[in-house]
Design a protein around this motif. Structure first.
Motif, PDB file in Angstrom:
ATOM      1  N   GLN A   1      -4.663  -0.252   6.917  1.00  0.00           N
ATOM      2  CA  GLN A   1      -4.062  -0.705   5.668  1.00  0.00           C
ATOM      3  C   GLN A   1      -4.968  -1.725   4.992  1.00  0.00           C
ATOM      4  O   GLN A   1      -5.604  -2.547   5.654  1.00  0.00           O
ATOM      5  N   SER A   2      -4.996  -1.663   3.697  1.00  0.00           N
ATOM      6  CA  SER A   2      -5.788  -2.627   2.939  1.00  0.00           C
ATOM      7  C   SER A   2      -5.086  -3.989   2.924  1.00  0.00           C
ATOM      8  O   SER A   2      -3.891  -4.103   3.208  1.00  0.00           O
TER       9      SER A   2
ATOM     10  N   SER B   1      -4.385  -5.768   0.350  1.00  0.00           N
ATOM     11  CA  SER B   1      -3.377  -5.822  -0.718  1.00  0.00           C
ATOM     12  C   SER B   1      -2.064  -5.197  -0.268  1.00  0.00           C
ATOM     13  O   SER B   1      -0.989  -5.705  -0.599  1.00  0.00           O
ATOM     14  N   ARG B   2      -2.152  -4.114   0.525  1.00  0.00           N
ATOM     15  CA  ARG B   2      -0.925  -3.498   1.011  1.00  0.00           C
ATOM     16  C   ARG B   2      -0.236  -4.405   2.026  1.00  0.00           C
ATOM     17  O   ARG B   2       0.994  -4.523   2.037  1.00  0.00           O
ATOM     18  N   GLN B   3      -1.008  -5.043   2.884  1.00  0.00           N
ATOM     19  CA  GLN B   3      -0.416  -5.979   3.840  1.00  0.00           C
ATOM     20  C   GLN B   3       0.257  -7.141   3.121  1.00  0.00           C
ATOM     21  O   GLN B   3       1.359  -7.564   3.492  1.00  0.00           O
TER      22      GLN B   3
ATOM     23  N   THR C   1       1.443  -7.095   0.057  1.00  0.00           N
ATOM     24  CA  THR C   1       2.626  -6.583  -0.632  1.00  0.00           C
ATOM     25  C   THR C   1       3.801  -6.446   0.322  1.00  0.00           C
ATOM     26  O   THR C   1       4.943  -6.798  -0.012  1.00  0.00           O
TER      27      THR C   1
ATOM     28  N   TYR D   1       8.834  -1.409   5.221  1.00  0.00           N
ATOM     29  CA  TYR D   1       8.700  -2.476   4.234  1.00  0.00           C
ATOM     30  C   TYR D   1       9.715  -2.318   3.101  1.00  0.00           C
ATOM     31  O   TYR D   1      10.284  -3.304   2.629  1.00  0.00           O
TER      32      TYR D   1
END
Length: 304
Positions: free
Chosen positions: A61-62, A64-66, A68, A241
């Motif tokens: 995961q990037s 930014s995704r983490q 978010t 999430y």
């Protein structure tokens, strides 16, 4: 024998055993499992990393995704603020304190529970998880008992007894399904018994107002039902999430709808109750009917 001048070289081998490859790196955790006389070890990877040592980042995961995911799971707990405000305005201070406890520990538990770089732990992870689970179930427990409209002595006794039993069940099996369903079903049973008793006694449906049913009880029950169904049936690791954030929002919203209105005989906070801010100063004695009011230390007292 053909080398001619040869020297003796001493070799000292050193052997070490590591449970996991490079301690699983920054995106993994080394887990040990002992079964009888056998000991197994493996890396549990997070944030989409794979491999023996969690070094394969092909599906990682990037950042930014983490970030978010962390923001969704933590900020969704702020929906408990309206429930806290409504509880305080209706003089349900005990219930408001439970909601505040739940909001605080759920926020920091999910901030510590995230994989990768977007992690914040203010205390031990296990303690945060325990307080989050305990607060969530206790919040549902006290809300339904508050809806039952039973006497204060019985209500607060059930509050404390239920909290102790829930704490015990959390210690035995923290993630068990019945740890969530059993308190809900018991509280609903007590509420139904109380409502039926009031309805039979008054010979009228309880709560008597149809506006209460249409605008508060039915929407609140739908929110709670959808939230429980999401938590039990729809929540997976891939959509955790989103579904769990929606669970936070639905549970906090149903509290705003289901919390009963302020009781007529219940006093407000009354921070200034018991204080008399009007002072009368006089050196002259007064006659109050047949009773003499004497002056002492510049304050009037009635002689009985």
């Amino acid at each position: 024998s053909d080398c001619g001048n040869s020297t003796v070289v001493s070799v000292v081998p050193e052997v070490s055993i590591s449970a996991c490859v490079e301690d699983c790196g920054p995106y993994g955790e080394c887990r040990l499992l002992r079964s009888y006389t056998y000991l197994y070890a493996a890396c549990v990877c997070t944030a989409g990393w794979k491999g023996w040592g969690c070094t394969d980042g092909s599906t990682a995961q990037s950042y930014s995704r983490q970030l978010t995911a962390t923001m969704l799971l933590t900020l969704s707990n702020l929906f408990f603020l309206p429930a806290i405000v409504v509880a305080i305005r209706r003089s349900y201070i005990t219930e408001a304190s439970v909601y505040l406890f739940t909001m605080f520990f759920s926020t920091f538990y999910h901030a510590c529970d995230q994989p990768g770089a977007a992690v914040l732990c203010i205390m031990d992870y296990d303690a945060l998880q325990y307080c989050d689970f305990l607060g969530s179930i206790c919040a549902i427990w006290v809300t339904i008992l508050c809806m039952a409209r039973i006497g204060d002595t019985a209500k607060y006794t059930l509050f404390l007894l239920g909290a102790l039993l829930i704490a015990m069940s959390m210690q035995l099996d923290r993630k068990g399904l019945w740890n969530l369903l059993a308190p809900i079903l018991c509280a609903i049973l007590l509420m139904v018994i109380s409502w039926v008793y009031r309805g039979v006694r008054r010979r009228h449906c309880y709560p008597p107002s149809w506006q209460r049913w249409v605008f508060y009880l039915i929407p609140g029950a739908l929110c709670s039902l959808v939230g429980v169904c999401l938590y039990i049936f729809a929540e997976t690791e891939s959509n955790y999430y989103y579904t769990h954030s929606l669970w936070h929002i639905l549970v906090a919203s149903c509290v705003v709808f289901l919390l009963p209105p302020k009781e007529k005989d219940r006093k407000g906070l009354g921070w200034n109750q018991g204080f008399n801010w009007s002072w009368r100063w006089s050196w002259r004695p007064r006659v109050c009917g047949y009773t003499l009011c004497e002056s002492s230390k510049d304050e009037l007292y009635t002689v009985t």
